[in-house]
Design a protein around this motif. Structure first.
Motif, PDB file in Angstrom:
ATOM      1  N   ARG A   3       0.836  -1.193   0.000  1.00 34.80           N
ATOM      2  CA  ARG A   3       0.000   0.000   0.000  1.00 34.80           C
ATOM      3  C   ARG A   3       0.874   1.248   0.000  1.00 34.80           C
ATOM      4  O   ARG A   3       0.524   2.259  -0.633  1.00 34.80           O
ATOM      5  CB  ARG A   3      -0.925   0.000   1.213  1.00 34.80           C
ATOM      6  CG  ARG A   3      -1.835   1.211   1.331  1.00 34.80           C
ATOM      7  CD  ARG A   3      -2.892   1.268   0.245  1.00 34.80           C
ATOM      8  NE  ARG A   3      -3.867   0.211   0.397  1.00 34.80           N
ATOM      9  CZ  ARG A   3      -5.008   0.137  -0.307  1.00 34.80           C
ATOM     10  NH1 ARG A   3      -5.280   1.072  -1.213  1.00 34.80           N
ATOM     11  NH2 ARG A   3      -5.827  -0.871  -0.133  1.00 34.80           N
ATOM     12  N   ASN A   7       0.415   4.380  -2.464  1.00 34.48           N
ATOM     13  CA  ASN A   7       0.241   5.748  -1.969  1.00 34.48           C
ATOM     14  C   ASN A   7       1.224   6.716  -2.629  1.00 34.48           C
ATOM     15  O   ASN A   7       0.851   7.820  -3.038  1.00 34.48           O
ATOM     16  CB  ASN A   7       0.428   5.777  -0.450  1.00 34.48           C
ATOM     17  CG  ASN A   7      -0.717   5.126   0.297  1.00 34.48           C
ATOM     18  OD1 ASN A   7      -1.792   4.891  -0.262  1.00 34.48           O
ATOM     19  ND2 ASN A   7      -0.497   4.816   1.562  1.00 34.48           N
ATOM     20  N   LEU A  32      -9.676   8.746   3.196  1.00 31.45           N
ATOM     21  CA  LEU A  32     -10.590   7.752   3.756  1.00 31.45           C
ATOM     22  C   LEU A  32     -11.563   8.411   4.727  1.00 31.45           C
ATOM     23  O   LEU A  32     -12.775   8.132   4.720  1.00 31.45           O
ATOM     24  CB  LEU A  32      -9.779   6.651   4.456  1.00 31.45           C
ATOM     25  CG  LEU A  32     -10.556   5.619   5.282  1.00 31.45           C
ATOM     26  CD1 LEU A  32     -11.575   4.875   4.432  1.00 31.45           C
ATOM     27  CD2 LEU A  32      -9.578   4.622   5.925  1.00 31.45           C
ATOM     28  N   GLU A 209      -1.140  -4.512   3.048  1.00 34.80           N
ATOM     29  CA  GLU A 209      -1.555  -3.307   3.768  1.00 34.80           C
ATOM     30  C   GLU A 209      -0.505  -2.939   4.818  1.00 34.80           C
ATOM     31  O   GLU A 209      -0.660  -3.181   6.008  1.00 34.80           O
ATOM     32  CB  GLU A 209      -2.926  -3.524   4.412  1.00 34.80           C
ATOM     33  CG  GLU A 209      -4.041  -3.898   3.447  1.00 34.80           C
ATOM     34  CD  GLU A 209      -4.429  -2.748   2.508  1.00 34.80           C
ATOM     35  OE1 GLU A 209      -3.941  -1.611   2.710  1.00 34.80           O
ATOM     36  OE2 GLU A 209      -5.219  -2.985   1.576  1.00 34.80           O
ATOM     37  N   GLU A 211       0.469   0.255   5.333  1.00 36.77           N
ATOM     38  CA  GLU A 211       0.103   1.550   5.894  1.00 36.77           C
ATOM     39  C   GLU A 211      -1.300   1.902   5.400  1.00 36.77           C
ATOM     40  O   GLU A 211      -1.804   1.285   4.458  1.00 36.77           O
ATOM     41  CB  GLU A 211       1.115   2.627   5.506  1.00 36.77           C
ATOM     42  CG  GLU A 211       1.156   2.983   4.039  1.00 36.77           C
ATOM     43  CD  GLU A 211       2.208   4.057   3.749  1.00 36.77           C
ATOM     44  OE1 GLU A 211       3.297   4.007   4.358  1.00 36.77           O
ATOM     45  OE2 GLU A 211       1.950   4.922   2.884  1.00 36.77           O
ATOM     46  N   PRO A 212      -1.969   2.860   6.032  1.00 36.45           N
ATOM     47  CA  PRO A 212      -3.324   3.219   5.599  1.00 36.45           C
ATOM     48  C   PRO A 212      -3.322   3.795   4.190  1.00 36.45           C
ATOM     49  O   PRO A 212      -2.327   4.372   3.744  1.00 36.45           O
ATOM     50  CB  PRO A 212      -3.751   4.270   6.631  1.00 36.45           C
ATOM     51  CG  PRO A 212      -2.878   4.038   7.813  1.00 36.45           C
ATOM     52  CD  PRO A 212      -1.562   3.571   7.261  1.00 36.45           C
ATOM     53  N   PHE A 224     -13.109  -0.620   3.004  1.00 38.12           N
ATOM     54  CA  PHE A 224     -12.732   0.342   4.022  1.00 38.12           C
ATOM     55  C   PHE A 224     -13.888   1.193   4.534  1.00 38.12           C
ATOM     56  O   PHE A 224     -13.755   1.838   5.587  1.00 38.12           O
ATOM     57  CB  PHE A 224     -11.637   1.280   3.505  1.00 38.12           C
ATOM     58  CG  PHE A 224     -10.282   0.631   3.377  1.00 38.12           C
ATOM     59  CD1 PHE A 224      -9.450   0.520   4.485  1.00 38.12           C
ATOM     60  CD2 PHE A 224      -9.854   0.123   2.166  1.00 38.12           C
ATOM     61  CE1 PHE A 224      -8.203  -0.056   4.389  1.00 38.12           C
ATOM     62  CE2 PHE A 224      -8.606  -0.452   2.051  1.00 38.12           C
ATOM     63  CZ  PHE A 224      -7.765  -0.561   3.169  1.00 38.12           C
TER      64      PHE A 224
END
Length: 229
Positions: A3, A7, A32, A209, A211-212, A224
């Motif tokens: 992720r 990003n 998010l 995943e 990190e967010p 999510f």
């Protein structure tokens, strides 16, 4: 893909697309938390969710995005299942030195446009009855003018030029002389069932995943978000 890698790619693409003077819809830049707040406040995003609008970053599970991958943003799309909209539009950010799979579409006809940046190169073949590459000559339209090419030809599109990709026409593309902002205007886009890859591949990346998410991908919404519609 991690992720964190996705990003970083989206952050770079946001800045580059804006530098090209192309504006994405406001929700393209929602976090998010902004998505969830807006849903809690009653927005109806059925079309975005059902028709998989938004960010799409894939390495086709080859685990080497910089060499073999693609970033897309679907701006609008219909669905033969959910609504009567019969068209789609997306952009693709094609980096120099980055490859993507040879493929055709069973249903979708599309115009692919070089909207700016470097030269956009499209390699084309016809398809045989068993899905193999055909060596027959190919007739395609470039900006409305029909032209004939040998199988395996690489057609160079300068900024502003476009090609019509008809059903069953194998194609893959790459950039020369800089990153290309490629546009696509097409019939309804269904990446789950309408792609025929010459080499069997996963269309969507498996995501680690670590990190967010900075921005949600088109396949992330129900993963999510709390959404009751």
């Amino acid at each position: 893909m991690k992720r964190s890698k996705i990003n970083t790619i989206i952050k770079e693409c946001e800045d580059w697309v804006a530098s090209m003077g192309f504006q994405l819809p406001p929700w393209a830049h929602w976090s998010l938390e902004q998505w969830q707040t807006n849903l809690d406040n009653g927005i109806n995003a059925d079309e975005i969710f059902n028709n998989m609008l938004g960010w799409d970053v894939t390495d086709f599970n080859k685990e080497n995005y910089d060499y073999f991958g693609l970033t897309l943003f679907t701006i609008r799309n219909g669905s033969l299942q959910f609504d009567k909209k019969s068209y789609a539009e997306k952009i693709m950010i094609v980096s120099e030195g980055q490859l993507n799979p040879m493929h055709f579409h069973w249903y979708k006809m599309e115009d692919i446009i070089n909207r700016g940046g470097g030269k956009f190169i499209i390699e084309i073949y016809g398809s045989g009855p068993d899905g193999e590459l055909s060596q027959d000559t190919i007739s395609v339209k470039i900006d409305g003018i029909r032209r004939t090419y040998k199988a395996g030809s690489c057609i160079v599109l300068e900024p502003g030029e476009s090609i019509c990709i008809e059903q069953g026409l194998y194609h893959r593309f790459f950039a020369e002389g800089g990153t290309v902002l490629a546009g696509e205007v097409s019939m309804v886009n269904d990446d789950k069932t309408d792609n025929c890859f010459l080499e069997p591949l996963a269309r969507y990346a498996d995501i680690e995943e670590d990190e967010p998410p900075y921005r949600l991908l088109c396949g992330d919404y129900r993963k999510f978000l709390r959404y009751t519609n």
